[in-house]
Design a protein around this motif. Structure first.
Motif, PDB file in Angstrom:
ATOM      1  N   LEU A   1       0.868  -0.990   0.025  1.00 27.92           N
ATOM      2  CA  LEU A   1       0.021   0.009  -0.037  1.00 27.92           C
ATOM      3  C   LEU A   1       1.087   1.228   0.020  1.00 27.92           C
ATOM      4  CD1 LEU A   1      -2.614  -1.319   2.692  1.00 27.92           C
ATOM      5  CD2 LEU A   1      -2.507  -1.781   0.253  1.00 27.92           C
ATOM      6  N   ALA A   2       0.478   2.083  -0.971  1.00 27.41           N
ATOM      7  CA  ALA A   2       1.485   3.281  -1.265  1.00 27.41           C
ATOM      8  C   ALA A   2       0.650   4.402  -1.355  1.00 27.41           C
ATOM      9  CB  ALA A   2       2.435   3.013  -2.399  1.00 27.41           C
ATOM     10  N   GLY A   3      -0.041   5.199  -0.210  1.00 28.63           N
ATOM     11  CA  GLY A   3      -0.838   6.134  -0.306  1.00 28.63           C
ATOM     12  C   GLY A   3      -2.118   5.741  -0.847  1.00 28.63           C
ATOM     13  N   PHE A   4      -2.555   4.358  -0.361  1.00 28.47           N
ATOM     14  CA  PHE A   4      -3.957   4.002  -0.806  1.00 28.47           C
ATOM     15  C   PHE A   4      -4.872   4.379   0.140  1.00 28.47           C
ATOM     16  CE2 PHE A   4      -7.040   0.432  -1.211  1.00 28.47           C
ATOM     17  CZ  PHE A   4      -7.606   0.548  -2.606  1.00 28.47           C
ATOM     18  N   MET A   5      -5.878   5.210  -0.047  1.00 29.94           N
ATOM     19  CA  MET A   5      -6.668   6.158   0.774  1.00 29.94           C
ATOM     20  C   MET A   5      -8.162   5.444   1.001  1.00 29.94           C
ATOM     21  SD  MET A   5      -4.415   8.061   1.467  1.00 29.94           S
ATOM     22  CE  MET A   5      -5.462   9.158   2.650  1.00 29.94           C
ATOM     23  N   ARG A   6      -7.884   4.119   1.160  1.00 28.57           N
ATOM     24  CA  ARG A   6      -9.128   3.258   1.360  1.00 28.57           C
ATOM     25  C   ARG A   6      -8.934   2.305   2.630  1.00 28.57           C
ATOM     26  NH1 ARG A   6     -12.862   6.092  -0.244  1.00 28.57           N
ATOM     27  NH2 ARG A   6     -14.387   4.523   0.231  1.00 28.57           N
ATOM     28  N   ILE A   7      -9.894   2.197   3.456  1.00 27.99           N
ATOM     29  CA  ILE A   7      -9.731   1.279   4.713  1.00 27.99           C
ATOM     30  C   ILE A   7     -10.223   0.037   4.260  1.00 27.99           C
ATOM     31  CG2 ILE A   7     -10.482   0.810   6.851  1.00 27.99           C
ATOM     32  CD1 ILE A   7     -10.590   3.768   7.512  1.00 27.99           C
TER      33      ILE A   7
ATOM     34  N   ASN B   1       2.255  -1.753   4.566  1.00 20.06           N
ATOM     35  CA  ASN B   1       1.721  -0.100   4.664  1.00 20.06           C
ATOM     36  C   ASN B   1       2.796   0.802   5.170  1.00 20.06           C
ATOM     37  OD1 ASN B   1       0.343   1.897   4.046  1.00 20.06           O
ATOM     38  ND2 ASN B   1      -0.439   1.904   6.262  1.00 20.06           N
ATOM     39  N   ILE B   2       2.846   1.895   4.565  1.00 16.25           N
ATOM     40  CA  ILE B   2       3.866   3.037   5.478  1.00 16.25           C
ATOM     41  C   ILE B   2       3.027   3.843   5.979  1.00 16.25           C
ATOM     42  CG2 ILE B   2       4.130   4.152   3.312  1.00 16.25           C
ATOM     43  CD1 ILE B   2       7.176   4.484   4.390  1.00 16.25           C
ATOM     44  N   HIS B   3       3.644   4.340   7.166  1.00 14.43           N
ATOM     45  CA  HIS B   3       2.811   5.306   7.995  1.00 14.43           C
ATOM     46  C   HIS B   3       3.753   6.449   8.446  1.00 14.43           C
ATOM     47  CE1 HIS B   3      -0.313   7.154  10.526  1.00 14.43           C
ATOM     48  NE2 HIS B   3       0.465   6.979  11.628  1.00 14.43           N
ATOM     49  N   PRO B   4       3.481   7.753   8.447  1.00 16.28           N
ATOM     50  CA  PRO B   4       4.323   8.866   8.544  1.00 16.28           C
ATOM     51  C   PRO B   4       4.451   9.086  10.135  1.00 16.28           C
ATOM     52  CG  PRO B   4       2.486   9.619   7.740  1.00 16.28           C
ATOM     53  CD  PRO B   4       1.971   8.265   7.768  1.00 16.28           C
ATOM     54  N   SER B   5       4.807   8.351  10.875  1.00 18.37           N
ATOM     55  CA  SER B   5       5.004   8.392  12.362  1.00 18.37           C
ATOM     56  C   SER B   5       5.870   7.226  12.813  1.00 18.37           C
ATOM     57  CB  SER B   5       3.830   8.560  13.097  1.00 18.37           C
ATOM     58  OG  SER B   5       3.335   7.360  13.619  1.00 18.37           O
TER      59      SER B   5
ATOM     60  N   PRO C   1       4.214   3.079  17.763  1.00 21.06           N
ATOM     61  CA  PRO C   1       2.637   3.028  17.855  1.00 21.06           C
ATOM     62  C   PRO C   1       2.226   4.577  18.276  1.00 21.06           C
ATOM     63  CG  PRO C   1       3.610   2.220  20.199  1.00 21.06           C
ATOM     64  CD  PRO C   1       4.603   2.131  19.146  1.00 21.06           C
ATOM     65  N   SER C   2       3.030   5.469  18.167  1.00 17.88           N
ATOM     66  CA  SER C   2       2.747   7.001  18.564  1.00 17.88           C
ATOM     67  C   SER C   2       2.172   7.338  17.138  1.00 17.88           C
ATOM     68  CB  SER C   2       4.094   7.753  18.681  1.00 17.88           C
ATOM     69  OG  SER C   2       4.591   7.312  19.885  1.00 17.88           O
ATOM     70  N   PHE C   3       1.330   8.265  17.168  1.00 17.09           N
ATOM     71  CA  PHE C   3       0.378   9.009  16.292  1.00 17.09           C
ATOM     72  C   PHE C   3      -0.102   8.387  15.010  1.00 17.09           C
ATOM     73  CE2 PHE C   3       3.936  11.848  17.930  1.00 17.09           C
ATOM     74  CZ  PHE C   3       3.135  12.640  18.744  1.00 17.09           C
ATOM     75  N   LYS C   4      -1.072   7.299  15.642  1.00 20.47           N
ATOM     76  CA  LYS C   4      -1.579   6.661  14.581  1.00 20.47           C
ATOM     77  C   LYS C   4      -2.788   7.604  13.842  1.00 20.47           C
ATOM     78  CE  LYS C   4      -1.459   2.150  16.926  1.00 20.47           C
ATOM     79  NZ  LYS C   4      -2.427   0.919  17.676  1.00 20.47           N
ATOM     80  N   GLY C   5      -2.914   7.319  12.712  1.00 19.47           N
ATOM     81  CA  GLY C   5      -4.217   8.144  12.084  1.00 19.47           C
ATOM     82  C   GLY C   5      -3.443   9.208  11.131  1.00 19.47           C
ATOM     83  N   LEU C   6      -4.259  10.464  11.217  1.00 16.13           N
ATOM     84  CA  LEU C   6      -3.809  11.623  10.429  1.00 16.13           C
ATOM     85  C   LEU C   6      -3.057  12.516  11.039  1.00 16.13           C
ATOM     86  CD1 LEU C   6      -7.255  11.843   8.416  1.00 16.13           C
ATOM     87  CD2 LEU C   6      -5.260  10.657   7.736  1.00 16.13           C
ATOM     88  N   HIS C   7      -2.490  13.902  10.293  1.00 14.05           N
ATOM     89  CA  HIS C   7      -1.816  14.891  11.198  1.00 14.05           C
ATOM     90  C   HIS C   7      -0.837  14.376  11.699  1.00 14.05           C
ATOM     91  CE1 HIS C   7      -5.512  16.708   9.198  1.00 14.05           C
ATOM     92  NE2 HIS C   7      -6.128  16.216   9.935  1.00 14.05           N
ATOM     93  N   THR C   8       0.051  13.584  11.399  1.00 15.90           N
ATOM     94  CA  THR C   8       1.090  13.032  12.303  1.00 15.90           C
ATOM     95  C   THR C   8       2.139  14.026  12.508  1.00 15.90           C
ATOM     96  OG1 THR C   8       2.178  11.975  10.585  1.00 15.90           O
ATOM     97  CG2 THR C   8       0.615  10.607  11.774  1.00 15.90           C
ATOM     98  N   HIS C   9       2.440  14.934  11.564  1.00 13.11           N
ATOM     99  CA  HIS C   9       3.811  15.743  11.867  1.00 13.11           C
ATOM    100  C   HIS C   9       3.316  16.967  12.780  1.00 13.11           C
ATOM    101  CE1 HIS C   9       4.109  13.909   7.378  1.00 13.11           C
ATOM    102  NE2 HIS C   9       5.315  13.247   8.157  1.00 13.11           N
ATOM    103  N   GLN C  10       2.276  17.343  12.547  1.00 17.04           N
ATOM    104  CA  GLN C  10       1.616  18.545  13.299  1.00 17.04           C
ATOM    105  C   GLN C  10       1.419  18.068  14.706  1.00 17.04           C
ATOM    106  OE1 GLN C  10       1.574  21.928  12.280  1.00 17.04           O
ATOM    107  NE2 GLN C  10       1.593  22.157  14.382  1.00 17.04           N
TER     108      GLN C  10
END
Length: 220
Positions: A91-97, A112-116, A119-128
């Motif tokens: 999965l590379a930016g596949f935006m469906r669950i 899958n790759i996640h930008p955090s 287990p910290s910061f699951k979900g969205l807006h991880t950088h902020q």
């Protein structure tokens, strides 16, 4: 006789920058994954053009006609994967669950790759969230997919410092550079048969080649 390469599908929704990084790694004749298919849920996904230019088969399974019937949508994806003899899903930016049933079919064969740094910061807006929480380190994680979002066993991670003057965009840009290194590595490890999962831990088999050339297409 050399081992056959693992037939791999990359699922995208947009431009697929991580997909591009994996395609570049796969040009190495020793890379153990053959990118056999790029599938998108959006016919306008720019990554489809990139894949087609590389001579890779592409497919579109638009989620919109399924009107929220996630099981039927996933069944159509499964049919396309089977028709193409796919053995590994990335999965590379596949935006469906994806549904639990689909995920179970690909247990320990879907990444899958996640930008955090999970287990910290699951979900969205991880950088902020990392900046707002005062983290000194942020990063990205490649993991096997489980039914619970962003919760599967971790294959590889990379960390970057959070600088005092970072904003969401600057931190995101530095982490994306690392994503493009660790994701091809993780795909190579799994496709090369060098991972096994014990509970929530991924055990990675080391080779003599690692010590001789640690930077090859693997990021350490």
């Amino acid at each position: 006789m050399s081992n056959p390469k693992m037939r791999t599908a990359i699922l995208i929704s947009g431009r697929g920058s991580n997909m591009t990084a994996i395609l570049e790694a796969a040009r190495n004749k020793d890379y153990p994954a053959e990118i056999a298919l790029v599938l998108a849920n959006n016919a306008d996904a720019k990554g489809l053009e990139t894949a087609a230019a590389e001579g890779i088969a592409t497919a579109v399974v638009d989620h919109r006609p399924f009107k929220g019937d996630r099981e039927a949508f996933d069944a159509e994806i499964q049919s396309v994967l089977e028709a193409n003899g796919i053995e590994l899903v990335v999965l590379a930016g596949f935006m469906r669950i994806l549904t639990p049933g689909f995920v179970d079919k690909w247990r320990d064969r879907m990444l899958n790759i996640h930008p955090s740094l999970l287990p910290s910061f699951k979900g969205l807006h991880t950088h902020q969230r990392a900046i707002d929480t005062g983290c000194r380190l942020a990063g990205c994680t490649v993991h096997f997919v489980r039914a619970d979002m962003d919760s599967g066993p971790i294959i590889t991670q990379a960390a970057v410092p959070v600088l005092d003057d970072d904003d969401e965009d600057s931190l995101s840009a530095r982490i994306l550079v690392m994503e493009h290194k660790v994701y091809p590595r993780a795909v190579a490890l799994v496709a090369g048969g060098r991972t096994r999962v014990e509970g929530m831990r991924v055990i990675i088999a080391q080779t003599d080649e690692d010590s001789q050339s640690p930077s090859r297409f693997l990021f350490h």
